[in-house]
Scaffold this motif. Structure first.
Motif, mmCIF file in Angstrom:
data_model
loop_
_atom_site.group_PDB
_atom_site.id
_atom_site.type_symbol
_atom_site.label_atom_id
_atom_site.label_comp_id
_atom_site.label_asym_id
_atom_site.label_seq_id
_atom_site.Cartn_x
_atom_site.Cartn_y
_atom_site.Cartn_z
ATOM 1 N N MET A 152 0.831 -1.197 0.000
ATOM 2 C CA MET A 152 0.000 0.000 0.000
ATOM 3 C C MET A 152 0.877 1.264 0.000
ATOM 4 O O MET A 152 0.629 2.190 -0.774
ATOM 5 C CB MET A 152 -0.921 0.009 1.225
ATOM 6 N N LEU A 153 1.907 1.275 0.829
ATOM 7 C CA LEU A 153 2.776 2.443 0.903
ATOM 8 C C LEU A 153 3.523 2.687 -0.405
ATOM 9 O O LEU A 153 3.880 3.826 -0.716
ATOM 10 C CB LEU A 153 3.762 2.286 2.063
ATOM 11 N N GLU A 154 3.755 1.616 -1.156
ATOM 12 C CA GLU A 154 4.425 1.745 -2.457
ATOM 13 C C GLU A 154 3.442 2.075 -3.582
ATOM 14 O O GLU A 154 3.839 2.181 -4.740
ATOM 15 C CB GLU A 154 5.173 0.453 -2.772
ATOM 16 N N GLY A 155 2.148 2.207 -3.250
ATOM 17 C CA GLY A 155 1.149 2.563 -4.246
ATOM 18 C C GLY A 155 0.650 1.402 -5.083
ATOM 19 O O GLY A 155 -0.012 1.601 -6.098
ATOM 20 N N GLN A 156 0.943 0.175 -4.683
ATOM 21 C CA GLN A 156 0.530 -0.995 -5.443
ATOM 22 C C GLN A 156 -0.915 -1.404 -5.159
ATOM 23 O O GLN A 156 -1.493 -2.170 -5.929
ATOM 24 C CB GLN A 156 1.453 -2.175 -5.141
ATOM 25 N N GLN A 157 -1.473 -0.933 -4.035
ATOM 26 C CA GLN A 157 -2.862 -1.270 -3.713
ATOM 27 C C GLN A 157 -3.435 -0.205 -2.781
ATOM 28 O O GLN A 157 -2.701 0.537 -2.138
ATOM 29 C CB GLN A 157 -2.972 -2.666 -3.098
ATOM 30 N N THR A 158 -4.758 -0.159 -2.749
ATOM 31 C CA THR A 158 -5.457 0.819 -1.911
ATOM 32 C C THR A 158 -5.516 0.309 -0.469
ATOM 33 O O THR A 158 -5.276 -0.885 -0.215
ATOM 34 C CB THR A 158 -6.903 1.005 -2.404
ATOM 35 N N PRO A 159 -5.851 1.170 0.476
ATOM 36 C CA PRO A 159 -6.041 0.698 1.857
ATOM 37 C C PRO A 159 -7.088 -0.414 1.958
ATOM 38 O O PRO A 159 -6.909 -1.370 2.714
ATOM 39 C CB PRO A 159 -6.484 1.953 2.608
ATOM 40 N N GLU A 160 -8.139 -0.307 1.175
ATOM 41 C CA GLU A 160 -9.181 -1.339 1.193
ATOM 42 C C GLU A 160 -8.655 -2.674 0.666
ATOM 43 O O GLU A 160 -8.948 -3.730 1.230
ATOM 44 C CB GLU A 160 -10.402 -0.881 0.368
ATOM 45 N N GLU A 161 -7.866 -2.625 -0.395
ATOM 46 C CA GLU A 161 -7.266 -3.843 -0.937
ATOM 47 C C GLU A 161 -6.259 -4.429 0.052
ATOM 48 O O GLU A 161 -6.154 -5.645 0.193
ATOM 49 C CB GLU A 161 -6.581 -3.546 -2.278
ATOM 50 N N THR A 162 -5.540 -3.554 0.734
ATOM 51 C CA THR A 162 -4.573 -3.991 1.741
ATOM 52 C C THR A 162 -5.282 -4.756 2.848
ATOM 53 O O THR A 162 -4.854 -5.854 3.236
ATOM 54 C CB THR A 162 -3.820 -2.779 2.328
ATOM 55 N N ALA A 163 -6.356 -4.177 3.368
ATOM 56 C CA ALA A 163 -7.112 -4.826 4.448
ATOM 57 C C ALA A 163 -7.687 -6.156 3.980
ATOM 58 O O ALA A 163 -7.617 -7.163 4.702
ATOM 59 C CB ALA A 163 -8.224 -3.904 4.938
ATOM 60 N N ALA A 164 -8.213 -6.197 2.779
ATOM 61 C CA ALA A 164 -8.809 -7.433 2.257
ATOM 62 C C ALA A 164 -7.743 -8.513 2.068
ATOM 63 O O ALA A 164 -7.969 -9.686 2.405
ATOM 64 C CB ALA A 164 -9.528 -7.159 0.939
ATOM 65 N N ALA A 165 -6.586 -8.148 1.544
ATOM 66 C CA ALA A 165 -5.507 -9.124 1.326
ATOM 67 C C ALA A 165 -4.975 -9.665 2.659
ATOM 68 O O ALA A 165 -4.764 -10.871 2.802
ATOM 69 C CB ALA A 165 -4.374 -8.488 0.516
ATOM 70 N N ALA A 166 -4.763 -8.781 3.624
ATOM 71 C CA ALA A 166 -4.293 -9.228 4.937
ATOM 72 C C ALA A 166 -5.338 -10.122 5.598
ATOM 73 O O ALA A 166 -5.008 -11.173 6.160
ATOM 74 C CB ALA A 166 -3.976 -8.024 5.827
ATOM 75 N N GLN A 167 -6.597 -9.736 5.501
ATOM 76 C CA GLN A 167 -7.679 -10.537 6.093
ATOM 77 C C GLN A 167 -7.737 -11.924 5.470
ATOM 78 O O GLN A 167 -7.890 -12.925 6.182
ATOM 79 C CB GLN A 167 -9.025 -9.823 5.913
ATOM 80 N N ALA A 168 -7.593 -12.011 4.164
ATOM 81 C CA ALA A 168 -7.642 -13.311 3.484
ATOM 82 C C ALA A 168 -6.509 -14.217 3.977
ATOM 83 O O ALA A 168 -6.727 -15.408 4.244
ATOM 84 C CB ALA A 168 -7.554 -13.117 1.979
ATOM 85 N N LYS A 169 -5.319 -13.657 4.117
ATOM 86 C CA LYS A 169 -4.181 -14.459 4.601
ATOM 87 C C LYS A 169 -4.373 -14.847 6.069
ATOM 88 O O LYS A 169 -4.017 -15.954 6.479
ATOM 89 C CB LYS A 169 -2.872 -13.682 4.420
ATOM 90 N N TRP A 170 -4.924 -13.937 6.848
ATOM 91 C CA TRP A 170 -5.134 -14.226 8.270
ATOM 92 C C TRP A 170 -6.190 -15.297 8.474
ATOM 93 O O TRP A 170 -6.082 -16.104 9.388
ATOM 94 C CB TRP A 170 -5.555 -12.951 9.004
ATOM 95 N N MET A 171 -7.208 -15.312 7.628
ATOM 96 C CA MET A 171 -8.275 -16.299 7.786
ATOM 97 C C MET A 171 -7.737 -17.729 7.645
ATOM 98 O O MET A 171 -8.283 -18.649 8.238
ATOM 99 C CB MET A 171 -9.414 -16.045 6.806
ATOM 100 N N GLU A 172 -6.663 -17.881 6.882
ATOM 101 C CA GLU A 172 -6.043 -19.193 6.752
ATOM 102 C C GLU A 172 -5.503 -19.688 8.104
ATOM 103 O O GLU A 172 -5.475 -20.880 8.354
ATOM 104 C CB GLU A 172 -4.898 -19.142 5.739
ATOM 105 N N LYS A 173 -5.071 -18.766 8.961
ATOM 106 C CA LYS A 173 -4.527 -19.114 10.281
ATOM 107 C C LYS A 173 -5.620 -19.392 11.291
ATOM 108 O O LYS A 173 -5.398 -20.086 12.274
ATOM 109 C CB LYS A 173 -3.645 -17.986 10.818
ATOM 110 N N PHE A 174 -6.770 -18.806 11.092
ATOM 111 C CA PHE A 174 -7.862 -18.953 12.048
ATOM 112 C C PHE A 174 -8.833 -20.022 11.593
ATOM 113 O O PHE A 174 -9.746 -20.374 12.179
ATOM 114 C CB PHE A 174 -8.588 -17.629 12.268
#
Length: 174
Positions: A152-174
């Motif tokens: 996100m800081l490098e401009g590759q994705q929006t804050p919303e995309e950042t949250a969605a991508a992190a959430q998707a990866k985290w759901m694998e752990k939970f």
């Protein structure tokens, strides 16, 4: 830096390859041992311009509790109460170079070390925050979050995309 573990970040800082990191006081003495000539300071967590509220302070947690299955709950509770007394808690955290669980306890090291003294002032003015404490595979969750935030800081994705991508990866752990 986004994919490094906490220990790797400390090593990068100690060796002068990064100029700032978010860390706990648990590493102050390690930093001094690894690089005695390093001139560093502690500052409050950065906040957005104009923010007036309390700031969080990252911490490495250590806790105490009483097991439900113990046969000696009353005795265990007495021990917890003893450890949380202002004078006892101050001595314990002084030995551990840690902040107290008792808000009135003042560790010895904050009067003899300017870095710890400044950190203690920051601690008293804010609140402790570590959203990852107790989570499964906390180090990996932090790394995944950092990787997505860096994108996100490098401009590759929006804050919303950042949250969605992190959430998707985290759901694998939970």
């Amino acid at each position: 830096m986004a994919s490094k573990t906490e220990q790797e970040k400390v090593e990068e800082f100690v060796n002068g390859r990064i100029g700032m990191m978010v860390d706990t006081l648990a590493h102050v003495n390690l930093i001094r041992e690894r690089n005695p000539d390093l001139n560093f300071d502690v500052v409050p967590m950065p906040v957005t311009e104009g923010y007036e509220g309390k700031r969080g302070l990252a911490y490495a947690s250590w806790g105490i509790g009483i097991a439900e299955s113990t046969e000696h709950k009353e005795e265990a509770w007495k021990l917890v109460q003893y450890m949380m007394r202002e004078d006892v808690n101050a001595r314990l955290v002084s030995l551990a170079n840690a902040f107290p669980g008792n808000v009135n306890a003042k560790p010895d090291f904050v009067t003899s070390d300017p870095v710890f003294a400044k950190a203690f002032e920051i601690f008293q003015a804010g609140y402790l925050a570590n959203e990852f404490t107790g989570l499964p595979e906390a180090v990996d969750l932090m790394r995944q979050f950092d990787v997505e935030t860096q994108k996100m800081l490098e401009g590759q994705q929006t804050p919303e995309e950042t949250a969605a991508a992190a959430q998707a990866k985290w759901m694998e752990k939970f």
